[in-house]
Design a protein around this motif. Structure first.
Motif: not given
Length: 779
Positions: A665-671, A704-706
């Motif tokens: 369920v996650c997406q890569p961070a800082f991307a 984007h995610w942190l």
């Protein structure tokens, strides 16, 4: 997305960008430095492959930023190149004013702690910086900054799995006295003074350069409770370079630098409610209670509080010396030796929760030194060129840490005092042998192949003591020592070794002198190591196949990257274009996650080899000078990053990237999916010896995610930042005015995820709108 689709998108984007004629001030073939700035057709020469080459001859995705470009972008430090390079994300290190965590194509360091290795190598004149602490370099005396995207393992030190950032300092001139000085005053009482002088001591054979900068600015964040300012700057940096010719074939370059920083705290802002626990009388149960609210002062407006009092700031002393010897064995073979020693002393108070509560308040005292030796044999024959070499790094790092959390725990309603002390040390020895050769199969077609072998050993020791007390009376005291506190046979495993073979190959085709097509494949490697946050067995316990097992180290990370690209300059250098499409397949991707109940009130800090990660994308840069004095520039990066496998390994996680074991369920961070920059400059002549330049740029960074496990408050919605400047150049003097972040955009740059302790989730923000005026002289 398949390779065909990526190639189609690359073609469409390149065509669209050229037709818009809004292309990058990244100057693929712009002047290399200020001395050649008048010659707008001069190509940039880089040392990306350790030998001097035109940037359009290098089959690598690379951006080169010359000193004049850096100044007009207001880039005093590495943080200033944020948004200026496709798919580059510069993250100022999580509560530290001096740390630089670089992400290239979504890959960076999983944790800011000093026991985790960077994925993007930072090099200054060939010397590798092992730690992100102290790596937010001042760019006051550089000739250029080269940003190499993708694995660079066959030529660069260690852990360049994401890319390399190569800083090239100005070298003193053997024959001519040169110098410059500038003074800047700006918003928040910014006062920056810098100077540089290069002088021939023995004309033709010995020269010396000295450079220095003093950079000071008041804080931009106000504590409403005290009125005190935070997030300030107070830096002094100096560098000296001695260059000498022992003979026509032997040159020696000695360099020494020193950085001193004395700042107040760097505060973020709480995005989630802070939670504490109230023990019952028998310590068999605990009831949660709210310590503080999310966004305690409403929507962020550069306000935050801290429990730290005066004198609890941040100190950095960072210095190094290096010696480079270049020996021309004949017209086509050169032997180079780079010997370097660096010393880092850092004492930082960090308020991780960024509130008046004492919850995530820490003191971190880091002492690090490293010795490195590199030997290179460079070949530049008619048909064959390249580098063979060997590399050695010996690093020692130790730290003393204290964590204060008197607001976190209560005993039947009465607050408890809490302090944790940590002392650890790590020794790293890294050895490598490498080679990369390019052979011209024809006048237009060249084949490059490279191989590196790396062997690395790490030895780690850690002891931590946590004390909970009621007044002066200790209630709970716990001690954990790694590896001694582990059960047998783990209690004797204090060192671990890793090795890797990292090959690369590329094929390049030059249909004309100024155009290049290339394809490449390369393998990258980033070392494994020890969990530098292990305070108990729970931090080293993961769920594997339904059973809890001890995982005392994390494994190396590996990647295969495949890339195809084009570069070209046209119309006598007035137009340049560079584009590439790539795909990277990561295995054993390293991630530091939070959560996982290991007791009544706390969580764990496991470091996972989470599994597989796929990153693919498109990058474009271009420049056009449509008429005299006008330069239009742009760059764009598209990123499609996805976890293919995420083995969570946590027990009963509050947040999980794979909660059911079947769906990620996650997406890569800082991307961020899109990064974009467009700029323009028009220069007008004023009389015979002066000119006026008006310019500016806009930079866009997508949402984007942190945080690795995608906490809702640790998310950036995407932002655009615009800068404008005007500069008048006279014969030797110049005057420049600049406004940064013209629209006063509010944007997040980083996040702190320590939800295992008090639900801490803190974000950090970029600077508001600021102005500055600079007066300078060059001779």
């Amino acid at each position: 997305m398949n390779a065909h689709t990526l190639l189609c998108r690359a073609s469409l984007i390149a065509s669209a960008m050229v037709s818009l004629t809004a292309m990058p001030a990244l100057a693929q073939d712009a002047p290399a430095d200020a001395d050649t700035a008048a010659d707008e057709g001069a190509p940039i020469v880089v040392i990306a492959r350790r030998i001097e080459e035109k940037i359009t001859d290098v089959p690598i995705a690379i951006t080169a930023l010359a000193q004049a470009q850096l100044e007009k972008q207001g880039a005093n430090t590495l943080a200033g190149i944020q948004g200026a390079v496709p798919n580059l994300n510069v993250v100022q290190g999580r509560g530290s004013s001096s740390s630089a965590n670089l992400f290239i194509r979504g890959i960076g360091q999983p944790d800011a702690l000093q026991t985790f290795d960077p994925a993007v190598g930072i090099y200054v004149d060939g010397v590798y910086f092992s730690r992100i602490q102290g790596a937010l370099l001042n760019l006051f005396d550089v000739q250029r900054v080269e940003v190499l995207r993708g694995p660079q393992g066959t030529l660069y030190g260690k852990n360049t799995i994401g890319g390399a950032l190569n800083v090239v300092a100005k070298k003193p001139d053997y024959d001519t006295l040169k110098g410059e000085a500038a003074f800047t005053y700006g918003d928040y009482n910014e006062t920056t003074a810098k100077g540089y002088i290069s002088a021939p001591l023995v004309p033709g054979s010995v020269a010396l350069s000295l450079a220095g900068i003093y950079d000071n600015r008041d804080g931009i964040v106000t504590d409403p409770l005290t009125g005190k300012k935070y997030n300030d700057r107070n830096n002094a940096v100096g560098r000296g370079i001695l260059r000498a010719k022992a003979s026509d074939s032997v040159e020696l370059v000695l360099s020494a630098d020193y950085t001193k920083q004395r700042n107040d705290l760097t505060l973020g802002y709480a995005t989630a409610p802070l939670i504490g626990f109230d023990y019952n009388a028998t310590f068999t149960a605990a009831t949660p209670f709210v310590i503080g609210a999310a966004e305690p002062y409403g929507p962020y407006d550069y306000k935050a509080s801290t429990s730290f009092g005066p004198g609890k700031g941040q100190q950095l002393d960072h210095w190094g010396v290096s010696g480079t010897i270049n020996i021309d064995l004949n017209d086509s073979v050169q032997l180079s030796s780079i010997t370097a020693y660096r010393r880092l002393l850092s004492k930082n108070y960090v308020d991780i929760d960024a509130t008046q509560a004492q919850l995530g308040d820490v003191f971190v005292d880091v002492r690090q030194h490293q010795f490195s030796q590199e030997v290179q044999l460079k070949l530049t024959a008619d048909k064959l060129k390249g580098v063979l070499g060997a590399y050695y790094l010996n690093e020692h790092i130790n730290s003393h840490q204290e964590a204060y959390a008197n607001s976190y725990l209560r005993y039947v309603g009465t607050p408890l005092n809490f302090i944790r002390t940590i002392d650890d040390e790590q020794d790293t020895k890294s050895y490598a042998a490498f080679g990369q050769l390019t052979y011209a199969l024809t006048d237009q077609l060249s084949l490059t192949a490279g191989l590196r072998y790396t062997h690395e050993t790490k030895e780690y020791f850690r002891t931590t003591t946590a004390t909970t007390s009621l007044g002066a009376t200790p209630i709970i005291v716990s001690t954990f020592t790694f590896p001694n506190s582990l059960p047998a046979p783990y209690n004797t495993v204090q060192s671990v070794s890793f090795d890797a073979w990292t090959p690369m190959a590329s094929l390049s085709y030059k249909p004309t002198e100024n155009t290049l097509f290339y394809v490449s494949a390369s393998r990258g490697f980033k070392s494994g190591g020890f969990n530098g946050r292990a305070n108990s067995l729970g931090d080293l316990t993961q769920s594997v196949g339904g059973s809890n097992v001890l995982v005392t180290t994390f494994k190396p990370e590996n990647v295969w990257t495949y890339e195809a690209g084009f570069k070209g300059t046209f119309a006598d250098g007035r137009v340049s274009v560079a584009a590439d499409v790539f795909r990277s397949d990561y295995k054993d991707f390293q991630a530091r996650v939070g959560g996982g109940n290991t007791g009544l009130t706390g969580g764990s800090f496991p470091v996972l080899n989470a599994g597989k990660l796929r990153i693919q994308g498109i990058e474009f840069e271009g420049m056009v000078r449509p008429w005299s004095g006008m330069t239009l520039t742009a760059s764009m990066g598209y990123l499609d990053a996805k976890y293919l496998e995420f083995n969570d390994g946590r027990r009963a996680p509050a947040f999980s990237c794979n909660p059911t074991g079947t769906k990620i369920v996650c997406q890569p961070a800082f991307a961020p999916p899109i990064t974009f920059r467009a700029g323009a400059e028009q220069r007008f002549p004023i009389g015979d010896s002066a000119s006026l330049a008006l310019g500016g740029d806009i930079r866009f960074v997508d949402k984007h995610w942190l945080s690795v496990d995608n906490r809702p408050g640790l998310f950036e919605d995407g932002y655009a930042v615009g800068n404008v400047y005007a500069q008048v150049d006279f014969d030797k003097f110049y005057l420049r005015g600049m406004v940064k972040n013209v629209s006063d955009a509010l944007y997040k740059t980083d996040g702190q995820e320590f939800s295992s302790v008090g639900n801490i989730q803190t974000v950090y923000f970029g600077d508001p709108r600021t102005w500055q005026v600079t007066v300078g002289v060059k001779f």
